[in-house]
Design an enzyme around this catalytic site. Structure first.
Site, PDB file in Angstrom:
ATOM      1  N   MET A   1      37.699  -4.085   8.356  1.00  0.00           N
ATOM      2  CA  MET A   1      36.646  -3.288   7.751  1.00  0.00           C
ATOM      3  C   MET A   1      35.334  -3.558   8.497  1.00  0.00           C
ATOM      4  O   MET A   1      35.330  -3.673   9.700  1.00  0.00           O
ATOM      5  CB  MET A   1      36.502  -3.641   6.260  1.00  0.00           C
ATOM      6  CG  MET A   1      37.813  -3.582   5.505  1.00  0.00           C
ATOM      7  SD  MET A   1      38.413  -1.897   5.269  1.00  0.00           S
ATOM      8  CE  MET A   1      37.632  -1.513   3.710  1.00  0.00           C
ATOM      9  N   CYS A   2      34.265  -3.708   7.767  1.00  0.00           N
ATOM     10  CA  CYS A   2      32.974  -3.843   8.421  1.00  0.00           C
ATOM     11  C   CYS A   2      32.158  -4.840   7.618  1.00  0.00           C
ATOM     12  O   CYS A   2      32.593  -5.298   6.557  1.00  0.00           O
ATOM     13  CB  CYS A   2      32.240  -2.512   8.442  1.00  0.00           C
ATOM     14  SG  CYS A   2      33.210  -1.183   9.172  1.00  0.00           S
TER      15      CYS A   2
END
Lengths: 265, 265
Positions: A1-2
């Protein structure tokens, strides 16, 4: 993800310390190698640095770490790509002008089957994140015709309802600002810390760097930092719950609440 | 006033040489101390560096001079403020998303009594330049409803007519791009050079730096540079006349003409 990074402060503050910690997670202590970006509000202007290269190796990131840009609102992001290839157009944060203001947005998560109606703002790249940002602005413009700009308190119900809908399609942790305030929405993972007097020392988790905020601040400074994961290991970061949102102005929480919809509750 | 720098090339090309020359005029060999900016298209993305500080002293400008960013379309600007104070929000080039593309604009000149109708795009800062850019985009959106984007050849009459009107209000030398092409309009001062095989050496006017383009290029490269004043002193830059405009694609001139209105003819 981030991973996300946000800051709201009541005095122009540099975010070099937190940014340095976050940048390590872009390829060194974390897997977010697919680009990074950070936007600093400076008056009505927005100073944006972005790079599709891994932040731990980016020349531009090194400059930003050496260069103490002072700002009252900052939005940063490091990316591990899921939707959309690795390129500049898919690099957060995203920016649009609305009502003569620079709006800036970054997202952590993934939305499944997200196909908003085309509107005035359109994505340049092909991430679900930029599509959500454009949809959010299109909804605000539609909800608030002239006179503009609209007080943020009036916008909050529209903002929160939109975020709650996005969250039903997957994971939607997000930061949004127009330079006056910083709005955050937690779908799965978001933490914050407010630093104020008496200031103490802080030590980064990801690299051996400490700072004594007492020496760097004045007694009236209030600085809130929001992140996906705590950036320091000797301070008490507060977690947001699923569906919680908050509006930060000058380092202080101006409004907060929890959205009731969402499939993960 | 200000100085403009544009580039259109048929291969990703770095503009470090020309940029280095231009930056000297921001406080060293020229009086344009009131900020600078440069936008590099990278695929559909746009990499923007800006600083309200004098370019000859700017840390960000030093980075850009060291960092050979390769691009097919570039728009740069150094500013000597006349309308609008010195701040980031008043720093060129200006950027807006239209039709899912990043549009980028820079202006040299000054428009007297310029008060366009408010439209969808609104200036963030208070320069006549940004107001003209917003007005230009508002006119294009109004002239071309769906389906979009529109071929540039269809847009040219609207673009040229708008520029000719702006020119009636003062001085309007400008560069505009959506990443696919580079449009330039000359009101008083604009020159260009197209470099192609056989490439030769070039020597900057403003600093003792030379480059042998033969060693840096392939025989198929075509690179056009547009500037307010010639940047080199051993090449034949071509001047545009008042009211002339041109559309550049991949280093080649795809269309050109002269607008007939304007008070300075």
């Amino acid at each position: 993800m981030c991973e996300l990074l946000g800051m709201s402060a009541n005095v122009p503050t540099d975010i070099v310390f937190s940014f340095t910690g976050l940048m390590q997670r872009g390829g060194r202590t974390g897997p977010h190698r697919d680009g990074w970006g950070i936007g600093f509000y400076e008056g009505r202007g927005l100073r944006l640095f972005q790079d599709p290269a891994a932040s731990s190796e980016s020349q531009v990131a090194q400059l930003v770490q050496r260069y103490p840009i002072k700002s009252e609102v900052v939005i940063g992001h490091i990316r591990q790509a899921n939707v959309g290839r690795v390129c500049l157009a898919n690099t957060h944060p995203f920016v649009r002008e609305m009502w003569g203001q620079n709006w800036c947005f970054a997202h952590n998560g993934q939305l499944a089957g997200f196909a908003p109606l085309p509107g005035f703002y359109r994505p340049v790249g092909d991430t679900d994140s930029e599509a959500a940002f454009c949809d959010l602005l299109n909804r605000l413009r539609q909800a608030f015709p002239e006179p503009v700009p609209v007080p943020v308190q009036a916008m909050l119900p529209v903002l929160v309802a939109a975020c709650a809908q996005y969250r039903e399609k997957g994971v939607f942790n997000a930061l949004l600002s127009n330079g006056d305030w910083l709005f955050c929405f937690c779908s799965t993972k978001l933490v914050y810390i407010t630093r104020r007097a008496p200031f103490g020392p802080a030590r980064l988790k990801d690299v051996d760097i400490s700072v004594d905020f007492h020496a760097e601040t004045t007694p009236n400074d209030v600085v809130t930092v929001i992140a996906t994961e705590p950036l320091t290991d000797n301070e008490a970061w507060q977690p947001y719950g699923a569906g919680q949102w908050a509006l930060w102005c000058q380092g202080e929480c101006a409004a907060q609440g929890a959205s009731e919809c969402g499939t993960t509750e």
